[in-house]
Design an enzyme around this catalytic site. Structure first.
Site, PDB file in Angstrom:
ATOM      1  CG  ASP A   3      -0.237   0.162   2.519  1.00 17.76           C
ATOM      2  OD1 ASP A   3       1.006   0.263   2.527  1.00 17.76           O
ATOM      3  OD2 ASP A   3      -0.925   0.207   3.554  1.00 17.76           O
ATOM      4  CG  ASP A  44      -6.041  -5.528   1.433  1.00 21.84           C
ATOM      5  OD1 ASP A  44      -6.688  -4.787   0.667  1.00 21.84           O
ATOM      6  OD2 ASP A  44      -5.695  -5.162   2.565  1.00 21.84           O
ATOM      7  CB  CYS A  85     -10.696 -27.311   7.278  1.00 20.34           C
ATOM      8  SG  CYS A  85      -9.225 -26.317   7.029  1.00 20.34           S
ATOM      9  CB  CYS A 127      -5.653 -26.105   7.480  1.00 25.40           C
ATOM     10  SG  CYS A 127      -6.236 -25.959   9.177  1.00 25.40           S
ATOM     11  CB  CYS A 169      -8.784 -28.939  10.435  1.00 24.89           C
ATOM     12  SG  CYS A 169      -9.475 -27.304  10.738  1.00 24.89           S
ATOM     13  CG  HIS A 192      -9.071 -23.048  10.358  1.00 25.84           C
ATOM     14  ND1 HIS A 192      -9.551 -24.147   9.688  1.00 25.84           N
ATOM     15  CD2 HIS A 192     -10.126 -22.204  10.509  1.00 25.84           C
ATOM     16  CE1 HIS A 192     -10.836 -23.995   9.460  1.00 25.84           C
ATOM     17  NE2 HIS A 192     -11.222 -22.823   9.950  1.00 25.84           N
TER      18      HIS A 192
END
Ligand SMILES: [Zn+2]
Length: 385
Positions: free
Chosen positions: A95, A273, A311, A313, A316, A342
């Site tokens: 930014d 974002d 999930c 990930c 999980c 996660h």
């Protein structure tokens, strides 16, 4: 348009604004619509880069002002630039620092030449201008750099918005001039312009005209995540997006909940974002396929199943949800790390589903299936999945 960058629209359906595409950058392609995790000070907080990548991120964001204060743009440059500093080989966007500066600056310190504010580190006076925002971002070395804009603090205050929008346009002229002097076309750093105009249709329209009079790689819509309600955001975005050039990527700044994604993609947005997944993760909160979870809730104490049974990930796959709650409760850093991984995984999988749905022309159907499940709060009623 720089030749180092291109945006290819892959699928759009007649009569609908949503589209999928690929934004090609010198550090690799970004399938769009895409969510960019935020690495404010050069790190996606508490998450190793390979976990950010495995979660599905292709492009990440860093904040110019924070890095300009510490370690300073010259130090980042000496260290090999942001890609080295962040150990991230994919594309990075910075930014311009404008958004943060205006939240700190006394309004009277905003002058035509730039903004004066006090460093949050040691209180020393600092100055940021369109020219220095370009110089700092080029030292940092991101793929996409943002124009220095004035973000009005109250998007409903017409006089303030008029002034900020007109100044943003004058400042873009100066940004483009300095960027061309230092970097210019084909050198690997694309400048995006930012549309302002608050909640006023005519001002947004004027802003689109002024910003797109510069042939830039992409355009962002700013000033719509500073306190307005969801309806105001949706209206401002719905009004502005169709006016932007179709063939360029459209970046909606600071947006980041599932409902926001569906709203914005349906209007033709390509990039987003937000700090939501990592900030929520550090605050013991998770987005899941069964609804929003707060692990502070005692119901999770002896829960043996995964946080989200849908999930893949590491949090999980490898931990009972009760164990993650314990880590969070006793202040172990790993708790926030697991929940951040996660949440990033959840956001990127949702975005991948959205891309598939846009391609298939089933975005509304996906929205109707997903939002009633993921937006309400969820807590378990038994101790296992
Ligand atoms: Zn997970």
């Amino acid at each position: 348009m720089s030749h180092a960058f291109s945006f290819i629209i892959e699928k759009e359906i007649d009569g609908q604004r949503a589209r999928t595409g690929v934004f090609h950058t010198p550090h690799g392609p970004v399938p769009t619509p895409a969510f960019m995790p935020v690495g404010t000070r050069g790190s996606v907080k508490a998450v190793l880069p390979h976990n950010v990548k495995e979660a599905g991120a292709t492009m990440i964001l860093a904040n110019t002002l924070h890095l300009a204060l510490r370690p300073g743009p010259k130090v980042v440059r000496e260290l090999g630039g942001l890609h080295k500093l962040m150990d991230w080989s994919g594309p990075i966007l910075t930014d311009s620092g404008g958004y943060q500066v205006f939240s700190m600056a006394d309004v009277s310190k905003i002058k035509e030449k730039g903004v004066t504010f006090r460093s949050v580190i040691d209180g020393s006076p600092m100055h940021l201008s369109p020219e220095s925002a370009m110089e700092i971002q080029l030292d940092l070395g991101a793929d996409v750099i943002m124009a220095f804009d004035q973000c009005p603090s109250d998007p409903h205050d017409r006089k303030q918005v008029e002034e900020a929008t007109a100044r943003t346009h004058r400042w873009l002229d100066r940004c483009v001039k300095r960027w061309m002097e230092l970097d210019g076309l084909d050198r690997g750093h694309a400048l995006f312009g930012i549309v302002q105009g608050g909640c006023f249709d005519d001002l947004r329209r004027q802003s689109v005209e002024a910003i797109t009079s510069h042939d830039l790689v992409g355009y962002a819509i700013g000033g719509i995540s500073v306190g307005e309600g969801r309806e105001a955001i949706r209206e401002a975005f719905a009004m502005t997006t169709p006016l932007l050039p179709k063939e360029k990527p459209r970046y909606l700044m600071g947006i980041g909940t599932p409902v926001d994604f569906f709203d914005a993609v349906a209007q033709g947005a390509d990039l987003f974002d937000c700090v939501t997944p990592t900030r929520h993760g550090r605050n013991h909160q998770a987005f899941t396929s069964r609804g929003r979870v707060n692990l502070r809730n005692q119901a999770w104490t002896t829960y043996t199943g995964p946080l989200d049974p849908d999930c893949p990930c590491p949090a999980c796959m490898n931990y009972p949800a009760g164990a993650i709650r314990h880590l969070c409760n006793v202040g172990e850093m790993l708790g926030g790390t697991l929940l951040s991984i996660h949440n990033l995984t959840f956001f990127h999988r949702l975005m991948a589903d959205i891309r598939l749905a846009v391609t298939a022309g089933t975005l509304s159907k996906l929205r109707a299936q997903v939002l009633p499940r993921v937006e309400p709060r969820f807590k378990p009623t038994s101790t296992c999945a």
